[in-house]
Enzyme design. Structure first.
Site, PDB file in Angstrom:
ATOM      1  CE  LYS A 142      -3.838  -6.958   4.339  1.00  0.00           C
ATOM      2  NZ  LYS A 142      -3.734  -5.495   4.532  1.00  0.00           N
ATOM      3  CE1 TYR A 182      -3.030  -3.041   0.441  1.00  0.00           C
ATOM      4  CE2 TYR A 182      -3.615  -2.225   2.607  1.00  0.00           C
ATOM      5  CZ  TYR A 182      -3.772  -3.147   1.595  1.00  0.00           C
ATOM      6  OH  TYR A 182      -4.694  -4.160   1.746  1.00  0.00           O
TER       7      TYR A 182
END
Length: 271
Positions: free
Chosen positions: A73, A48
């Site tokens: 993640k 992200y």
């Protein structure tokens, strides 16, 4: 904040704030707004490109770190045992945190995923992360992991909304049977289906928005939805879903609007 129990007795908030596609320049303030609105679960990922700013928002928020549940993640290129551990350290440094509440394998994208899982189990056993899991894993991928490891993921984060309910029902049942909690990303189908007549009719009946109906549907299926927004009003609206319940008839009607249209890749297409 309502919570759910994970299989390792950790508690996870019943709704989270997602930061997928939240630009770095907006991320910190969005996290501050989310925490002020009552969110305690903050979800990000290396890919992200906003971990640093999410961490800034966490530190600038109005609550103590131990009251928050922070997730990030492992990206595909970092899969493998040693590279997973290095990526974990890098994400922790970017966030500016001492520990994570949840670390996930982002996609079952490479043959190294089982090595990544072994690294994550070690990180968990060493107390560096409170819970571990996967994202976008299908029943097939979860079965492969189960044959390779005695440790079952605590969480599987997947795309989940009424429009792919039929496609995800087998996975939902599998995770329930194996005590794997499902987190629902894109629970609003990126907003593309909120004018659906069934959703709109149910929303009018309850005096709620279409977004609130879709999020409540996720909660009543035992999943943890992760809506995201940079609009403060929408952030506040999305969390206000615990003062009403959908009826069995509402749930059935929403279950029946599946059209199979995803907003992300289908992980079944992965090896």
């Amino acid at each position: 904040m309502n919570t759910n129990d994970l299989s390792n007795d950790e508690k996870i908030p019943a709704i989270g704030f997602g930061t997928w596609e939240v630009n770095p320049e907006d991320a910190a303030q969005s996290v501050v707004d989310a925490v002020a609105s009552g969110y305690r679960l903050i979800d990000t990922a290396k890919i992200y490109n906003n971990e640093k700013e999410v961490g800034e928002g966490i530190r600038a928020s109005s609550v103590a770190r131990e009251e928050l549940f922070v997730t990030t993640k492992l990206w595909n290129e970092d899969q493998g045992y040693d590279s997973t551990r290095a990526a974990f350290d890098a994400s922790l440094a970017a966030l500016g945190l001492d520990y994570l509440d949840l670390y996930l394998i982002h996609w079952p994208a490479t043959s190294r995923r089982n090595l990544s899982w072994r690294a994550m189990v070690d990180l968990y056993n060493e107390g560096l992360v409170k819970s571990i899991g996967v994202s976008n894993f299908t029943v097939r991928h979860l079965e492969e992991l189960r044959k390779d490891s005695d440790v079952v993921p605590h969480v599987n984060q997947v795309e989940f909304h009424p429009f792919i309910y039929e496609q995800q029902k087998e996975l939902l049942n599998y995770c329930y049977d194996h005590k794997i909690l499902i987190e629902a990303y894109s629970p609003l189908s990126r907003g593309s289906k909120q004018k659906n007549k069934v959703v709109a009719t149910i929303a009018e009946t309850h005096g709620k928005s279409s977004s609130q109906i879709l999020l409540r549907w996720c909660v009543q299926h035992g999943t943890v939805p992760l809506p995201r927004s940079t609009n403060k009003d929408h952030i506040e609206e999305n969390i206000n879903i615990f003062d009403f319940e959908l009826t069995p008839e509402d749930m059935s009607a929403l279950n029946d609007i599946s059209d199979g249209e995803r907003v992300t890749w289908d992980p079944e297409e992965m090896p």
